[in-house]
Design an enzyme around this catalytic site. Structure first.
Site, PDB file in Angstrom:
ATOM      1  N   LYS A 159       0.850  -1.189   0.000  1.00  0.00           N
ATOM      2  CA  LYS A 159       0.000   0.000   0.000  1.00  0.00           C
ATOM      3  C   LYS A 159       0.887   1.240   0.000  1.00  0.00           C
ATOM      4  O   LYS A 159       0.628   2.204  -0.676  1.00  0.00           O
ATOM      5  CB  LYS A 159      -0.857   0.014   1.263  1.00  0.00           C
ATOM      6  CG  LYS A 159      -1.942  -1.043   1.258  1.00  0.00           C
ATOM      7  CD  LYS A 159      -2.628  -1.095   2.625  1.00  0.00           C
ATOM      8  CE  LYS A 159      -3.660  -2.194   2.700  1.00  0.00           C
ATOM      9  NZ  LYS A 159      -3.964  -2.602   4.078  1.00  0.00           N
TER      10      LYS A 159
HETATM   11  N1  GLU Z   1      -4.585  -7.757   8.621  1.00  0.00           N
HETATM   12  C1  GLU Z   1      -3.426  -8.345   8.035  1.00  0.00           C
HETATM   13  C2  GLU Z   1      -3.016  -7.566   6.800  1.00  0.00           C
HETATM   14  O1  GLU Z   1      -3.834  -6.865   6.211  1.00  0.00           O
HETATM   15  C3  GLU Z   1      -3.585  -9.786   7.618  1.00  0.00           C
HETATM   16  C4  GLU Z   1      -3.906 -10.669   8.738  1.00  0.00           C
HETATM   17  C5  GLU Z   1      -3.791 -12.150   8.473  1.00  0.00           C
HETATM   18  O2  GLU Z   1      -4.234 -12.624   7.417  1.00  0.00           O
HETATM   19  O3  GLU Z   1      -3.300 -12.826   9.347  1.00  0.00           O
HETATM   20  O4  GLU Z   1      -1.873  -7.681   6.404  1.00  0.00           O
END
Ligand code: GLU
Length: 296
Positions: free
Chosen positions: A258
């Site tokens: 990002k």
């Molecule tokens: N929230 C995490 C991210 O956007 C991913 C979490 C996961 O899949 O364990 O990188």
């Protein structure tokens, strides 16, 4: 926004994006992987918005995530879950770990951590620099006094934690049986200075709370699983099965991100591209010029 009826008890998977920026092709690939894995097994796919970072998480990114998934033709089951609504459970678990004597306060700033690293030599782990353990060596009285005056995070004393946990194995359906080596990541932060909880603690607690049986996610999170497996043992949580899929790389061989402004799905969506067609191309490993799949 789309949501399907509930199907099977057996396989429960989640897609768990953080709304701190717009999703890119790498996320679309991950979302398709989780969706297809679930549907092939007649399971249930949950959507969990990982919005614990109150500064970087924005409602407009949540809106974009929901619109992107719909555009890609990916439906989820049940109501969307928000980590920001579960802060009490994270605080409770952190308290439990503290009472077990497994967390210590850390007063280090980024700059004094860099200085300590320079002095003691670089310690690179699979997930970046390893904390040199400066605040683990403070005596308790001194640390308690400082705690009242200075902002601090809470770190997991991994060596101590390992004395309470054994048989730290997990199974990855693509990469085989794994033996967790949490020490390779060092004393990770479980409660950051400026956030109620870290990714590691929140995700481990929520995967258990949501009854996730299979964690389908990018191989960039493989190293984190070492710590998650240790937390599961310490907090008496079930151990799901894992499927870490390869991640997409840009033309420089770096993971799409990002912050590097990799082309966002929202831009493609608004330009009128066909999201379902894009999802089908990703499924066949057909990528735009310059994008490749990591070899591991
Ligand atoms: N929230 C995490 C991210 O956007 C991913 C979490 C996961 O899949 O364990 O990188």
């Amino acid at each position: 926004m789309t949501s399907r009826g509930y199907v099977s008890q057996d396989v429960v998977v989640r897609f768990a994006p953080s709304p701190n920026g717009l999703l890119h092709l790498g996320h679309a690939y991950a979302a398709c992987a989780a969706y297809d894995y679930t549907r092939e097994r007649d399971g249930k796919l949950l959507l969990r918005i990982e919005d614990i970072d109150r500064v970087r998480s924005k409602p407009e990114y949540v809106e974009a995530i929901l619109a992107d998934l719909q555009w890609l033709g990916l439906e989820w089951d049940g109501a969307v879950i928000f980590q920001s609504e579960r802060l009490d459970s994270y605080t409770k678990a952190a308290k439990r770990l503290r009472e077990m004597g497994l967390l210590y306060p850390c007063f280090c700033s980024r700059s004094n951590m860099r200085a300590a690293q320079k002095k003691e030599g670089p310690h690179e782990g699979p997930d970046g620099p390893i904390y040199p353990g400066t605040c683990r060596r403070l005596d308790t009285v001194q640390a308690d006094a400082r705690r009242r005056l200075e902002s601090h995070s809470w770190r997991l004393d991994v060596e101590k934690a390992l004395q309470l946990a054994d048989n730290l194995v997990w199974h990855d359906e693509r990469l085989g049986d794994q033996q967790a080596d949490p020490a390779a990541l060092g004393d990770v932060v479980l409660v950051p200075k400026d956030m109620p909880v870290s990714y590691h603690l929140a995700v481990t607690l929520d995967d258990a709370r949501d009854g996730i049986t299979h964690i389908v996610r990018g191989a960039d999170l493989f190293a984190s699983t070492h710590i998650h497996r240790l937390l599961q043992a310490l907090l008496d949580l079930p151990v799901p099965r894992y499927f870490h899929h390869p991640v997409l790389l840009d033309e420089t061989g770096n993971k799409l991100s990002k912050s590097r402004d990799s082309a966002s799905l929202a831009v493609l969506r608004k330009k009128g591209f066909d999201g379902k067609d894009l999802a089908n191309r990703l499924r066949k490993n057909i990528f735009p010029v310059g994008i490749t799949l990591a070899k591991d």
